[in-house]
Design a protein around this motif. Structure first.
Motif, PDB file in Angstrom:
ATOM      1  N   VAL B  29      -8.072   4.931  11.680  1.00 13.21           N
ATOM      2  CA  VAL B  29      -7.112   4.265  10.790  1.00 13.21           C
ATOM      3  C   VAL B  29      -7.375   4.679   9.357  1.00 13.21           C
ATOM      4  O   VAL B  29      -8.456   5.151   9.012  1.00 13.21           O
ATOM      5  CB  VAL B  29      -7.209   2.725  10.894  1.00 13.21           C
ATOM      6  CG1 VAL B  29      -6.807   2.244  12.272  1.00 13.21           C
ATOM      7  CG2 VAL B  29      -8.600   2.228  10.530  1.00 13.21           C
ATOM      8  N   ALA B  30      -6.378   4.461   8.518  1.00 16.91           N
ATOM      9  CA  ALA B  30      -6.530   4.716   7.080  1.00 16.91           C
ATOM     10  C   ALA B  30      -7.615   3.802   6.524  1.00 16.91           C
ATOM     11  O   ALA B  30      -7.826   2.699   7.018  1.00 16.91           O
ATOM     12  CB  ALA B  30      -5.198   4.455   6.370  1.00 16.91           C
ATOM     13  N   GLU B  31      -8.291   4.283   5.492  1.00 18.68           N
ATOM     14  CA  GLU B  31      -9.393   3.526   4.890  1.00 18.68           C
ATOM     15  C   GLU B  31      -8.944   2.113   4.481  1.00 18.68           C
ATOM     16  O   GLU B  31      -9.722   1.165   4.602  1.00 18.68           O
ATOM     17  CB  GLU B  31      -9.940   4.294   3.683  1.00 18.68           C
ATOM     18  CG  GLU B  31     -10.949   3.543   2.833  1.00 18.68           C
ATOM     19  CD  GLU B  31     -12.235   3.142   3.559  1.00 18.68           C
ATOM     20  OE1 GLU B  31     -12.550   3.753   4.602  1.00 18.68           O
ATOM     21  OE2 GLU B  31     -12.901   2.198   3.093  1.00 18.68           O
ATOM     22  N   THR B  32      -7.703   1.963   4.037  1.00 20.78           N
ATOM     23  CA  THR B  32      -7.235   0.635   3.633  1.00 20.78           C
ATOM     24  C   THR B  32      -7.385  -0.378   4.765  1.00 20.78           C
ATOM     25  O   THR B  32      -7.685  -1.550   4.536  1.00 20.78           O
ATOM     26  CB  THR B  32      -5.752   0.696   3.196  1.00 20.78           C
ATOM     27  OG1 THR B  32      -5.604   1.757   2.255  1.00 20.78           O
ATOM     28  CG2 THR B  32      -5.308  -0.596   2.550  1.00 20.78           C
ATOM     29  N   MET B  34      -9.510  -0.048   7.400  1.00 22.39           N
ATOM     30  CA  MET B  34     -10.842  -0.060   8.027  1.00 22.39           C
ATOM     31  C   MET B  34     -11.602  -1.366   7.772  1.00 22.39           C
ATOM     32  O   MET B  34     -12.118  -1.973   8.716  1.00 22.39           O
ATOM     33  CB  MET B  34     -11.618   1.164   7.518  1.00 22.39           C
ATOM     34  CG  MET B  34     -12.815   1.495   8.349  1.00 22.39           C
ATOM     35  SD  MET B  34     -12.391   2.009  10.023  1.00 22.39           S
ATOM     36  CE  MET B  34     -13.912   1.487  10.816  1.00 22.39           C
ATOM     37  N   LEU B  36     -10.407  -4.204   7.297  1.00 20.64           N
ATOM     38  CA  LEU B  36      -9.741  -5.282   8.037  1.00 20.64           C
ATOM     39  C   LEU B  36     -10.145  -5.291   9.499  1.00 20.64           C
ATOM     40  O   LEU B  36     -10.374  -6.348  10.090  1.00 20.64           O
ATOM     41  CB  LEU B  36      -8.214  -5.130   7.941  1.00 20.64           C
ATOM     42  CG  LEU B  36      -7.557  -5.672   6.679  1.00 20.64           C
ATOM     43  CD1 LEU B  36      -7.858  -4.794   5.490  1.00 20.64           C
ATOM     44  CD2 LEU B  36      -6.067  -5.814   6.879  1.00 20.64           C
ATOM     45  N   ASN B 184       4.384   2.252  14.307  1.00 19.15           N
ATOM     46  CA  ASN B 184       4.205   2.877  12.991  1.00 19.15           C
ATOM     47  C   ASN B 184       4.594   1.909  11.885  1.00 19.15           C
ATOM     48  O   ASN B 184       3.906   1.761  10.881  1.00 19.15           O
ATOM     49  CB  ASN B 184       5.083   4.134  12.858  1.00 19.15           C
ATOM     50  CG  ASN B 184       4.602   5.279  13.728  1.00 19.15           C
ATOM     51  OD1 ASN B 184       3.438   5.354  14.073  1.00 19.15           O
ATOM     52  ND2 ASN B 184       5.518   6.172  14.074  1.00 19.15           N
ATOM     53  N   GLU B 185       5.735   1.264  12.077  1.00 19.43           N
ATOM     54  CA  GLU B 185       6.268   0.387  11.030  1.00 19.43           C
ATOM     55  C   GLU B 185       5.412  -0.866  10.887  1.00 19.43           C
ATOM     56  O   GLU B 185       5.207  -1.354   9.769  1.00 19.43           O
ATOM     57  CB  GLU B 185       7.719   0.035  11.367  1.00 19.43           C
ATOM     58  CG  GLU B 185       8.618  -0.136  10.175  1.00 19.43           C
ATOM     59  CD  GLU B 185       8.627   1.043   9.202  1.00 19.43           C
ATOM     60  OE1 GLU B 185       8.654   2.208   9.642  1.00 19.43           O
ATOM     61  OE2 GLU B 185       8.594   0.793   7.985  1.00 19.43           O
ATOM     62  N   ARG B 188       2.491   0.095   8.868  1.00 17.76           N
ATOM     63  CA  ARG B 188       2.860   0.226   7.451  1.00 17.76           C
ATOM     64  C   ARG B 188       2.939  -1.154   6.787  1.00 17.76           C
ATOM     65  O   ARG B 188       2.557  -1.317   5.628  1.00 17.76           O
ATOM     66  CB  ARG B 188       4.193   0.955   7.312  1.00 17.76           C
ATOM     67  CG  ARG B 188       4.094   2.439   7.675  1.00 17.76           C
ATOM     68  CD  ARG B 188       5.451   3.156   7.559  1.00 17.76           C
ATOM     69  NE  ARG B 188       5.321   4.512   8.057  1.00 17.76           N
ATOM     70  CZ  ARG B 188       6.086   5.064   9.004  1.00 17.76           C
ATOM     71  NH1 ARG B 188       7.081   4.369   9.534  1.00 17.76           N
ATOM     72  NH2 ARG B 188       5.877   6.296   9.403  1.00 17.76           N
ATOM     73  N   VAL B 191      -0.777  -2.423   6.322  1.00 19.68           N
ATOM     74  CA  VAL B 191      -1.517  -1.766   5.252  1.00 19.68           C
ATOM     75  C   VAL B 191      -1.012  -2.231   3.879  1.00 19.68           C
ATOM     76  O   VAL B 191      -1.709  -2.124   2.875  1.00 19.68           O
ATOM     77  CB  VAL B 191      -1.432  -0.222   5.423  1.00 19.68           C
ATOM     78  CG1 VAL B 191      -0.165   0.352   4.846  1.00 19.68           C
ATOM     79  CG2 VAL B 191      -2.635   0.473   4.809  1.00 19.68           C
ATOM     80  N   THR B 192       0.213  -2.766   3.861  1.00 17.07           N
ATOM     81  CA  THR B 192       0.811  -3.248   2.618  1.00 17.07           C
ATOM     82  C   THR B 192       0.462  -4.720   2.365  1.00 17.07           C
ATOM     83  O   THR B 192       0.448  -5.175   1.231  1.00 17.07           O
ATOM     84  CB  THR B 192       2.347  -3.090   2.681  1.00 17.07           C
ATOM     85  OG1 THR B 192       2.635  -1.724   2.997  1.00 17.07           O
ATOM     86  CG2 THR B 192       3.014  -3.433   1.360  1.00 17.07           C
ATOM     87  N   VAL B 194      -2.439  -6.621   3.326  1.00 23.28           N
ATOM     88  CA  VAL B 194      -3.764  -6.687   3.935  1.00 23.28           C
ATOM     89  C   VAL B 194      -4.428  -8.052   3.816  1.00 23.28           C
ATOM     90  O   VAL B 194      -5.285  -8.393   4.622  1.00 23.28           O
ATOM     91  CB  VAL B 194      -4.700  -5.623   3.320  1.00 23.28           C
ATOM     92  CG1 VAL B 194      -4.282  -4.240   3.751  1.00 23.28           C
ATOM     93  CG2 VAL B 194      -4.708  -5.715   1.798  1.00 23.28           C
ATOM     94  N   HIS B 195      -4.041  -8.836   2.831  1.00 22.47           N
ATOM     95  CA  HIS B 195      -4.828 -10.039   2.581  1.00 22.47           C
ATOM     96  C   HIS B 195      -4.418 -11.234   3.436  1.00 22.47           C
ATOM     97  O   HIS B 195      -5.264 -12.018   3.835  1.00 22.47           O
ATOM     98  CB  HIS B 195      -4.783 -10.398   1.095  1.00 22.47           C
ATOM     99  CG  HIS B 195      -5.393  -9.328   0.250  1.00 22.47           C
ATOM    100  ND1 HIS B 195      -6.733  -9.002   0.340  1.00 22.47           N
ATOM    101  CD2 HIS B 195      -4.864  -8.466  -0.648  1.00 22.47           C
ATOM    102  CE1 HIS B 195      -6.998  -8.006  -0.481  1.00 22.47           C
ATOM    103  NE2 HIS B 195      -5.880  -7.657  -1.086  1.00 22.47           N
TER     104      HIS B 195
END
Lengths: 282, 406
Positions: B29-32, B34, B36, B184-185, B188, B191-192, B194-195
């Motif tokens: 996964v993207a670092e953003t 990870m 999580l 995919n969506e 997305r 990742v937007t 995250v909190h």
């Protein structure tokens, strides 16, 4: 081989300015126009080129780069074709660093060892693999290192202090700070937060720190260029390419060059133009 | 295959600490994201060690989902096929009509433990979307479901159910407009946001720890089936059969039996046929790659671009498979077969006619494999197949395929 990335960052440091990193999707809008697009980036003043390897499922990308991926794949772009285009570019430009950015599966399908060897031979300088975090990049980075290629890593707003040393520890070339928790092309970060994050990362690594995500205009690029070693602009350029391609514009490279020049001028002036504390930024 | 590989003492001990099942799985996964998924893993370990979590999960499965689901001896089908005895694990009788709710109940408890205030999910056939919208309604949390535009068109009843349950259904117009694009969506979105957001993944795939925790929540199917078949037959079954898209109902049935002398058959969707490009059989027609956070078998071209899957069943219409299945395939522990759209349609109708059960198109693929297998076995052999969903949602698709105007 010479380290083109280190040389370019050293040059920018001597000039006391941030580097301008420009992203385009390889083969966008088609492979035929790729040499002209790359030349336009350089002519406009890009210091480093990030070349997106298109993928059918770009999970970290917003609508602009998704569309660029589709245009490129529709024109028949393959990883082999991208490396061939890199070699052709390298024959005309020995200095501008080229970083391949994308997702792991096309590299895995190509074969990681073969990829590292062919990428180095083509004149590529490194990779950013979005879906290969430190926990998994051991299957690629040793091969890159063996061929003198950089493995650029990403740090993000969610990378906390405990995790940061491990993230920057295995990085080379530069560290790419993703300024916004989100996809490419959406939103933009708060400059003060970004400056603080850059300082935090620079305390953890001697590598240059590039900042990307959400930077679309010369003004935004200039703001970030005050704090970061490099500023990355991607979706805005890809959107411009998409619009020019849709309009069947004959001057697509010229449009790209003009847009990049605006960014480059802004980045180059940024540290001279820091407003005094009494001035209010527009 | 992995002839020289040393197998662990138990086949039920995976994944390893890094989320790998042999060469498969992992956290791509993207670092953003990870941090999580590391948080999620920590929280899941804490929940596993907390008897109150298990007690709440069991309570909700019993009183809200309606478990245990029955194990039913399909007498007329058995007689018709003329061989082994066929039992169905009736997970289509669960609240919301499929096995998906088991996992959603578990993940919602994790979301609440983590203090998350917003729920997202992807869905193919809509069963996972309905199950997610259901647990979100019960928890009083806002819920957004990503669903491919093509699936929205063929699963209208489930779209309406999700809306009734208070979820927002977002149509995904990218790519093949099916399950992979919905995933995919959803990624997305995650990742937007995250909190505050918890992503309830619907199948035993995605980045670690999802394949493990989805499997664990779904393993209630196999644990119950084990007790029930021993009660009915005095012994373990000879064969287990389940349909595979991502593979959560199959791994849920199989996992408690992995160390036993029980044959297992997973059934992939062969669409128009494995010799065509229009199928969803990633083990039969794919090769290892990385997508959606895990390394597994994927339908892809020579350049590593993901191919579009096809199945008449929206729930199986996915070009990948959970990583534990990829591993079980690579070591030969589970046998993977396939059934075409036409075979699934025929089995769908056969079960309606013989047993008075309208199955979902997903388990209709498993029934097709049962129809092939049962006649080849003696009458004292026992097959347990997972009837993982009911077919109400599919009647429009089936009517169209049969040329019946509704």
């Amino acid at each position: 081989m010479t380290d083109r990335l280190a040389a370019r960052f050293a040059l920018c440091a001597r000039e006391d300015r941030a580097a301008l990193v420009t992203f385009v999707t390889a083969g966008d809008p088609d492979l035929d126009r790729m040499p002209a697009v790359l030349a336009a980036l350089v002519a406009g003043g890009a210091d480093v080129i990030e070349l997106g390897m298109p993928f059918t499922d770009p999970m970290a990308d917003g609508p602009a780069i998704q569309a660029g991926n589709i245009r490129s794949l529709s024109s028949g772009t393959t990883l082999a074709a991208v490396l061939a285009a890199v070699a052709a570019f390298r024959a005309t430009d020995a200095a501008t660093p080229l970083i391949l950015m994308g997702y792991f599966n096309p590299i895995l399908a190509y074969g990681v060892e073969r990829f590292a060897a062919d990428a180095a031979a083509s004149g590529l300088d490194g990779t950013i693999v979005v879906d290969l975090p430190p926990e998994e990049d051991g299957e690629l980075t040793p091969h890159l290192a063996a061929h003198g290629l950089h493995a650029v890593r990403l740090a993000t707003p969610t990378t906390d202090a405990a995790r940061l040393p491990a993230v920057v520890g295995g990085a080379s070339g530069f560290v790419y700070y993703v300024a916004v928790a989100g996809i490419t092309g959406a939103g933009s970060g708060d400059t003060a937060d970004i400056a603080a994050a850059v300082a935090r990362i620079k305390a953890a690594t001697p590598l240059p720190v590039a900042v990307g995500f959400g930077i679309r205009t010369p003004a935004q690029a200039a703001e970030i260029a005050v704090h970061a070693d490099a500023v990355v602009v991607g979706s805005a350029i890809v959107s411009l390419i998409g619009a020019a391609a849709a309009a069947r514009a004959n001057d697509l490279p010229e449009q790209v060059e003009a847009f990049v020049r605006g960014l480059a001028v802004a980045v180059r002036r940024a540290r001279q133009a820091v407003p005094a504390p009494t001035e209010v930024a527009a | 295959m992995a002839t020289a590989a040393v197998q662990p003492a138990s086949l039920r001990s995976g994944p390893d600490a890094r989320g790998h099942f042999g060469a498969f799985g992992g956290r791509y996964v993207a670092e953003t994201l990870m941090p999580l998924i590391l948080d999620l893993e920590r929280e899941y370990r804490a929940a596993q060690a907390d008897p109150a979590f298990a007690a709440e999960f069991d309570h909700l499965l019993k009183d809200y989902v309606g478990r245990p689901s029955p194990l039913y001896f399909a007498e007329r089908l058995t007689r018709d096929l003329g061989g082994a005895k066929v039992y169905f694990k009736r997970d289509e009788l669960n609240h919301t009509g499929a096995h998906k709710i088991n996992n959603c109940v578990g993940q919602m408890l994790l979301a609440q433990r983590m203090g998350k205030t917003r729920i997202i999910a992807e869905t193919g056939a809509g069963q996972h979307g309905v199950a997610t919208a259901t647990v979100a309604a019960r928890a009083g949390l806002p819920c957004t479901i990503y669903m491919g535009a093509r699936d929205i068109a063929r699963q209208a009843p489930n779209v309406f159910r999700m809306k009734l349950l208070g979820a927002e259904v977002r149509a995904v117009e990218s790519g093949s407009k099916t399950l992979k694009d919905a995933m995919n969506e959803a990624l997305r979105d995650w990742v937007t946001n995250v909190h505050d957001t918890f992503y309830i993944i619907g199948t035993a795939a995605g980045p670690h720890p999802y394949p493990e925790l989805v499997r664990d929540f779904q393993s209630v199917i196999g644990r119950e089936a084990r007790e029930q078949i021993v009660a009915a037959e005095g012994r373990l079954p000879d064969v287990l059969v389940a349909a595979i898209g991502g593979g959560s109902n199959a791994i849920g049935l199989f996992h408690p039996f992995l160390d036993d002398d029980v044959r297992m058959i997973g059934v992939e969707a062969a669409g128009h046929g494995l010799d065509t490009a229009a199928h969803a059989a990633s083990l039969a027609g794919g090769r290892p790659g990385v997508l959606h956070g895990n390394k597994t078998f994927l339908l892809q071209d020579d350049d590593g671009q993901i191919a579009e899957a096809h199945s008449i069943s929206a729930g199986l219409d996915y070009p990948g498979i959970g990583p534990e299945h990829a591993w079980l395939h690579s070591i030969g522990r589970v046998e993977y077969q396939s059934a075409t759209d036409a075979e699934a349609l025929a089995s769908f109708q056969k079960l309606c006619a013989l047993e008075g059960i309208i199955p979902a198109l997903e388990p209709a693929h498993a029934i097709a494999a049962v129809e092939r297998l049962a006649p080849t076995l003696p009458a004292d052999r026992v097959i347990v197949a997972n009837l993982c969903g009911r077919g109400d949602k599919d009647i429009f698709t089936v009517a169209e395929a049969l040329g019946f105007g509704l």
